[in-house]
Enzyme design. Structure first.
Site, PDB file in Angstrom:
ATOM      1  N   SER A   1      -4.532  36.439 -31.440  1.00 42.25           N
ATOM      2  CA  SER A   1      -4.221  35.083 -31.836  1.00 42.25           C
ATOM      3  C   SER A   1      -5.234  34.029 -31.373  1.00 42.25           C
ATOM      4  CB  SER A   1      -2.843  34.706 -31.278  1.00 42.25           C
ATOM      5  OG  SER A   1      -2.867  34.695 -29.867  1.00 42.25           O
TER       6      SER A   1
ATOM      7  N   SER B   1      -4.665  39.380 -27.578  1.00 43.57           N
ATOM      8  CA  SER B   1      -5.045  38.146 -28.273  1.00 43.57           C
ATOM      9  C   SER B   1      -6.351  37.505 -27.815  1.00 43.57           C
ATOM     10  CB  SER B   1      -3.920  37.113 -28.157  1.00 43.57           C
ATOM     11  OG  SER B   1      -2.907  37.398 -29.092  1.00 43.57           O
TER      12      SER B   1
ATOM     13  N   LYS C   1      -7.603  27.001 -25.982  1.00 44.86           N
ATOM     14  CA  LYS C   1      -6.601  27.408 -26.962  1.00 44.86           C
ATOM     15  C   LYS C   1      -5.438  26.414 -26.981  1.00 44.86           C
ATOM     16  CE  LYS C   1      -4.108  31.644 -28.362  1.00 44.86           C
ATOM     17  NZ  LYS C   1      -3.736  33.024 -27.956  1.00 44.86           N
TER      18      LYS C   1
END
Lengths: 494, 480
Positions: B140, B164, B65
């Site tokens: 996210s 997330s 990420k």
């Protein structure tokens, strides 16, 4: 507000104000802890390095970096807190103080707020007219910000983050001080204790000791606190006293003119001798403190606190008391000799070796302190060790050399690092007590100065000292002064 | 055997070149972005080599990420304010994954600074759901979930502040684990809400996600909130089954917000667990309904402080031509931050303001403690793990919730509790509704990931709803 002195007339009113009103002063002292590493990262805290060289992701506030606590700094902070009689809390909490400033890389300073390291101490301030107690409200730990440099580049401000993250304690007094002179004495004595504790080097020029003051005035005898102002940028002891005197006068003036003191922050301008508003309450920050989520609460075991308490050195006030009570020194000598821990240690070592405190005190308070001043060194790095000084005093007290010769030998010891005996022997400085040799010097002097001898005999008795000096000069300082005086008296009077 | 283990085995046995699977993954990633509706799982697509030739992740491509610091690839957090920013240091989790032989394969798209539940708040472009490209992948960590679901990589790192990792795993039909707070170092994870953030793993299977998590877990002296305690070998939880396990079903997670079709899939899962020998019983977590409002006080409050450093002074975007320091701050931040980030900074700043602190932040902290207590009571009552839906609905369409922040916030309603309480959670695919994956979540006591992984592994084999059919990371060469 106190009784409003409306429509008072100019200077008369102010003078009356000064009698009727008293100042209320509290000091916030920031002390840089004497650690090699920063509070939350391992970077060096060294002063004066090239800008932005002692930095890492943590103190630069780079994305993803996290703080970790420097335990040595915690120990120093606890040591200070116990020395000032504070209650050290087993749990204290770091908090973020949020504000924007170019030299604050994270946009917040890690400090302590609701739950500081320590609270509720006290400190005795000694002044010529007595002693008073100043309560310590709190001592908390925090990191320093960086430095904004406004004069290095044209039309630009540079930021040096070497100082960012340097460990500090903030030391907050209650508003128990009532005069600028007392505030100065308090600051000086607090500084002396902190130096004794080896918690900080307290170098005001390098910013390792900084002080801000909260000031208000109120009618004498009142116990309410009126609107205060904050005074910053006082960089010396005398600056503190002058800035406070100036600000108190300003408040008196405002009040005398029927106005009200406004809450604001003022900067002391040492050059112009004035205080200037920095920001008013309307512009004041809301720091939005909240507990620092990147650091768990600081937990100190009782054992750790007690160990640090047990390891406290003897503090200057009690050491001075002991010098008076046990060694029989005058109060003044005791104060001078405890000005720094190194000096007091030096004195005690000399006194112990000689078994005589008074002569050690006389030598140190006189020639030794003068020599230290000349060479710009303090007791910690003075080139004459305590044992060497004690040996020198032995030579003088044992009449091997005269007191004056001794002072000269001390100067040579400072220059060369040699021992007193070596210098005395090499330079043939051993005191001459042989009456025949001394008499010969005396005769030479008297014969060489017939006019002065005549004047002396005519009544100018103060010429005695002149003859004395001439004989000593001729003997290169070696003649026993007692014998010289005796012979001079006999020959001149007789 | 999981994809991770098989890749590591073959690479270490010398059957293939060290970068064999990495090259295949790169090809598949490019392929996924090449059609009419590109996937856009990645913000940058280069590789960083594994440090060790051997290890549990030898030769395994791992998508990371974009809020996790890497030395060579940029770390923008999906934000324009950090466009092109390259960190001078590496996150502990990346160091560990490379030490275990894993390779970084690109940085994955995300909602800006991890604020969002659809990856539509990315400052660059949205990511699509590989199962249905008209839909969001969740967020996210939407890029990481999409990369795994599209078969580009067998596993990926994400971060989970309020769901997330788990919610996008559910939307994309893969496995996502949020470990106990303190299990994994946050050093190098760019902070959103420090007391809630935790790095998590995503994988095609429970084993893949677990093996990655195993590699990156453990104490880190650089993170004062990481716990100094041993990490058990979670592989020991595989294949143990659920016989004799007590599984709690919290009534508060089955309310009107829950899509009835999702509820039905969950009920089928209970039945399977029960048939496999688990005791399934209803429990109560009475403070659950306060979790979302509590979260939306605390997370923005911390974020408002954590994001103060993006001021245009030292790195990232600086507005050109600003005339004063205040203008540098205002213009840089206005230019660099997207609408949702600005909204949360405003919310958080308000919540911490003098005069409001006690009513908002202080009170939210007290409610947080009550939510954590709810869980402790359930564990004390003999429950081993809890089972809940991961999100109230399957993946929604792009644009469907972008104008309604509260509707968007509610997609985390079942996941935020774990962050508030610090407990671990795992989402696994348990079925589908109209072809869209449905995730089920196991929650466990702090430090008891083992029990949660045990239950998830068992249910995964019972439902057979393993990610597949879209891509298989084990496939070699360039075919996607």
């Amino acid at each position: 507000m106190p009784e409003t002195p409306s429509r008072r007339e100019g200077a008369v009113g102010e003078a009356r104000m000064a009698e009727e009103m008293e100042a209320v002063i509290g000091l916030e002292i920031h002390v840089q802890l004497r650690t090699d590493q920063k509070l939350f990262c391992p970077d060096s805290t060294r002063f004066g390095d090239a800008p932005n060289t002692n930095v890492c992701p943590v103190c630069l506030g780079l994305p993803g970096a996290l703080p970790t606590i420097n335990e040595e700094a915690v120990d120093l902070a606890v040591r200070a807190a116990v020395a000032f009689g504070c209650d050290v809390h087993e749990t204290s909490v770091f908090a973020r103080k949020n504000y924007f400033y170019p030299d604050l890389p994270k946009g917040y300073q890690i400090s302590q707020f609701e739950r500081p390291l320590a609270t509720g101490g006290s400190f005795r301030v000694r002044m010529d007219d007595g002693e008073s107690v100043v309560r310590i409200r709190r001592i908390h730990m925090e990191e320093d910000a960086g430095k904004s440099v406004h004069d290095r580049f044209r039309r630009a401000t540079a930021v040096d983050l070497n100082r960012a993250g340097t460990p500090l304690i903030e030391f907050v007094s209650e508003p128990d001080l009532t005069s600028p002179a007392q505030a100065r004495a308090y600051l000086q004595q607090v500084k002396r204790v902190i130096e004794y504790l080896d918690v900080s080097d307290c170098n005001m020029e390098e910013g390792s000791l900084r002080v801000d003051a909260n000031v208000s005035i109120r009618p004498r005898g009142s116990t309410t606190l009126e609107t205060k102002t904050e005074v910053k940028n006082m960089n010396s002891f005398s600056g503190v006293e002058k800035a406070l005197t100036t600000e108190i006068a300003r408040q008196m003036e405002v009040t005398a003119a029927g106005g009200a003191v406004e809450h604001m922050t003022l900067l002391w301008d040492e050059v112009k001798g004035e205080v200037r508003p920095m920001r008013t309450k309307e512009e004041s920050h809301d720091y939005r403190y909240f507990p620092e989520p990147d650091l768990p609460p600081l937990r100190l075991g009782r054992d750790r606190i007690e160990t640090l308490r047990a390891e406290l050195p003897e503090l200057p006030a009690s050491r001075a008391d002991r010098f008076v009570a046990e060694l029989g020194l005058p109060v003044y000598d005791a104060e001078v000799l405890t000005a720094s821990r190194a000096l007091a240690d030096y004195f005690e070592a000399v006194a112990a070796q000689r078994g005589d405190a008074k002569s050690a005190s006389n030598w140190i308070m006189g020639p030794v302190l003068a020599a230290m001043k000349d060479v710009g060194l303090d007791a910690g790095d003075f080139p004459v060790p305590a044992e060497a000084l004690a040996d020198l005093i032995d030579l003088v007290e044992g009449d091997t050399i005269s007191h004056n010769v001794g002072k000269g030998v001390l100067r040579k010891m400072v220059e060369t690092g040699e021992e007193a005996g070596v210098i005395v022997e090499r330079e043939g400085l051993v005191q001459v007590r042989d009456s025949d040799r001394i008499e010969a010097w005396v005769d030479e002097v008297l014969e060489g100065h017939p006019d002065e001898v005549a004047r002396f005999r005519g009544g100018e008795k103060r010429l005695q000292g002149y003859f004395m000096g001439e004989v000593m000069k001729r003997s290169r300082g070696k003649a026993d002064p007692g014998e010289v005086a005796r012979l001079l008296a006999r020959k001149l009077e007789g | 055997m999981s994809a991770c283990s098989e890749i590591a085995r073959r690479v270490q046995a010398g059957e293939v070149e060290r970068d064999h699977f990495v090259r295949g993954a790169l090809d598949r990633a490019r392929e996924a972005d090449s059609g009419d509706v590109p996937l856009h799982a990645f913000l940058s697509l280069e590789t960083e080599e594994g440090e060790a030739a051997e290890g549990s992740l030898a030769g395994v491509p791992v998508a990371v990420k974009d809020n996790i610091c890497t030395r060579e690839l940029p770390t923008s957090c999906g934000s324009r304010i950090l466009e092109g920013y390259v960190s001078p240091f590496e996150a502990t989790v990346v160091r560990k994954l490379r030490a275990a032989g894993g390779w970084v394969l690109g940085k994955t798209n995300m909602d800006e600074f991890a604020m969002g539940s659809s990856t539509e708040n990315s400052g660059y472009r949205p990511t699509r759901n590989p199962r249905d490209r008209a839909r969001v992948p969740g967020g996210s960590s939407g890029g990481s979930a999409a990369a795994v679901a599209a078969g580009i990589v067998p596993c990926a790192l994400g971060s989970d502040t309020g769901g997330s990792v788990r919610q996008p795993a559910a939307f994309c039909g893969v496995v996502g684990i949020k470990p106990t707070y303190g299990r994994v170092s946050r050093y190098g994870l760019v902070a959103f809400a420090s007391s809630l953030d935790q790095v998590g793993s995503l994988g095609a299977t429970v084993e893949d996600a677990t093996r990655l998590l195993q590699a990156v877990s453990g104490h880190d002296p650089r993170d004062a909130t990481s716990a100094d305690r041993a990490v058990p070998d979670w592989a020991a939880s595989f294949g143990v089954g659920v016989d004799g396990l007590t599984i709690g079903v919290p009534a508060e997670y089955f309310t009107e917000e829950l899509d009835p079709a999702v509820a039905e899939v969950c009920r089928e899962a209970f039945d399977r667990l029960r048939e496999a020998g688990a005791r399934v019983r209803e429990v109560s977590l009475p403070h659950t309904r306060y979790a979302v409002p509590t979260y939306y006080i605390l997370a923005p409050a911390e974020a408002s402080s954590n994001l103060a450093r993006y001021d245009g002074v030292r790195y990232g975007v600086r507005a050109p031509g600003a005339e004063s320091i205040d203008a540098v701050y205002e213009e840089s931040r206005t230019r660099g931050f997207g609408a949702e980030v600005v909204r949360r900074i405003m919310l958080g700043t308000f919540a911490l303001s003098a005069g409001y602190y006690d009513a908002y932040y202080g009170r939210a902290q007290r409610v947080r403690a009550l939510i954590a207590r709810d869980f402790r009571r359930v564990w004390a009552d003999g429950v081993d793990v809890l089972f809940t839906p991961t999100s109230p609905t399957p993946a929604f369409r792009l644009g469907e919730r972008t104008t309604d922040p509260v509707a968007m916030y509610l997609s985390d309603i079942y996941t935020v509790t774990a962050n508030l309480a610090g407990i671990p959670g795992i989402s696994i695919p348990i079925g589908a509704v109209e072809g869209l994956p449905v995730g089920g979540q196991f929650l466990a006591p702090m430090w008891d990931e083992a029990r949660m992984i045990q239950a998830a592994h068992a249910l995964e084999s019972l439902t057979g709803a393993v990610a597949g059919g879209v891509g298989d990371a084990r496939r070699e060469g360039t075919d996607a």
